[in-house]
Scaffold this motif. Structure first.
Motif, short mmCIF file in Angstrom:
data_model
loop_
_atom_site.label_atom_id
_atom_site.label_comp_id
_atom_site.label_asym_id
_atom_site.label_seq_id
_atom_site.Cartn_x
_atom_site.Cartn_y
_atom_site.Cartn_z
N UNK A 1 -57.12 -26.76 33.71
CA UNK A 1 -58.23 -26.52 33.96
C UNK A 1 -58.99 -27.10 32.96
N UNK A 2 -60.05 -27.46 32.42
CA UNK A 2 -60.70 -28.12 31.41
C UNK A 2 -62.07 -27.09 31.19
N UNK A 3 -61.22 -26.22 30.41
CA UNK A 3 -61.90 -25.35 29.33
C UNK A 3 -63.18 -25.94 29.14
N UNK A 4 -63.94 -26.20 28.47
CA UNK A 4 -65.13 -27.19 28.08
C UNK A 4 -66.39 -27.38 29.44
N UNK A 5 -65.54 -27.68 30.29
CA UNK A 5 -66.04 -28.75 31.36
C UNK A 5 -66.62 -27.59 32.30
N UNK A 6 -65.71 -27.20 32.09
CA UNK A 6 -66.69 -25.58 33.31
C UNK A 6 -67.07 -24.43 32.57
N UNK A 7 -67.41 -25.01 31.48
CA UNK A 7 -67.98 -24.06 30.13
C UNK A 7 -67.70 -22.53 29.92
N UNK A 8 -66.55 -22.36 30.04
CA UNK A 8 -66.09 -20.90 29.70
C UNK A 8 -65.92 -20.54 28.60
N UNK A 9 -66.62 -19.61 28.05
CA UNK A 9 -66.24 -19.11 26.70
C UNK A 9 -65.03 -18.20 26.45
N UNK A 10 -63.87 -18.04 27.42
CA UNK A 10 -62.59 -17.10 26.41
C UNK A 10 -62.00 -17.27 28.03
N UNK A 11 -60.84 -17.84 27.56
CA UNK A 11 -59.47 -17.97 28.25
C UNK A 11 -58.40 -16.90 27.35
N UNK A 12 -57.27 -17.01 28.84
CA UNK A 12 -56.12 -16.05 28.43
C UNK A 12 -55.18 -16.94 28.37
N UNK A 13 -53.81 -17.31 28.06
CA UNK A 13 -53.36 -18.52 29.00
C UNK A 13 -51.62 -18.61 27.82
N UNK A 14 -50.95 -18.31 28.65
CA UNK A 14 -49.08 -18.02 27.49
C UNK A 14 -49.32 -19.93 27.71
N UNK A 15 -48.41 -19.81 26.46
CA UNK A 15 -47.35 -20.97 25.91
C UNK A 15 -48.64 -21.59 24.90
N UNK A 16 -48.20 -22.74 24.23
CA UNK A 16 -48.67 -23.22 22.95
C UNK A 16 -49.57 -24.39 23.01
N UNK A 17 -50.81 -24.35 22.47
CA UNK A 17 -52.24 -24.73 22.51
C UNK A 17 -51.92 -26.41 21.82
N UNK A 18 -51.60 -27.42 22.48
CA UNK A 18 -51.19 -28.71 22.06
C UNK A 18 -53.09 -29.48 21.58
N UNK A 19 -52.79 -30.11 21.14
CA UNK A 19 -53.55 -31.35 20.63
C UNK A 19 -55.00 -31.35 21.39
N UNK A 20 -55.34 -29.78 21.08
CA UNK A 20 -56.93 -29.60 21.57
C UNK A 20 -57.68 -29.00 20.40
N UNK A 21 -59.24 -29.37 20.66
CA UNK A 21 -60.25 -29.00 20.51
C UNK A 21 -60.59 -27.83 20.30
#
Length: 62
Positions: A1-21
């Motif tokens: 899911x593209x969090x920016x495209x979905x206008x998401x303010x906060x998300x909880x994810x498990x794992x490493x954040x790779x190459x992201x703004x």
């Protein structure tokens, strides 16, 4: 899911954040575990290799 495209303010994810703004802050640690009840192991046997798991009923998530 593209969090920016979905206008998401906060998300909880498990794992490493790779190459992201996006900005990430760790909330804690999580280890992968394989668990079974004593009753299940008594009935179906104890796996000794990863390959043995193909012969067992597994529940999980991704």
């Amino acid at each position: 899911m593209d969090l920016l495209e979905q206008r998401t303010d906060i998300a909880i994810r498990i794992g490493e954040l790779k190459d992201s703004t996006l900005t990430a802050s760790p909330l804690g640690l999580s280890q992968i575990r394989i668990l079974a009840s004593f009753d299940y192991l008594a009935k179906h046997g104890t796996p000794t290799t990863v390959e043995d798991l193909t012969q067992h009923q597994l529940l999980g998530f991704s």
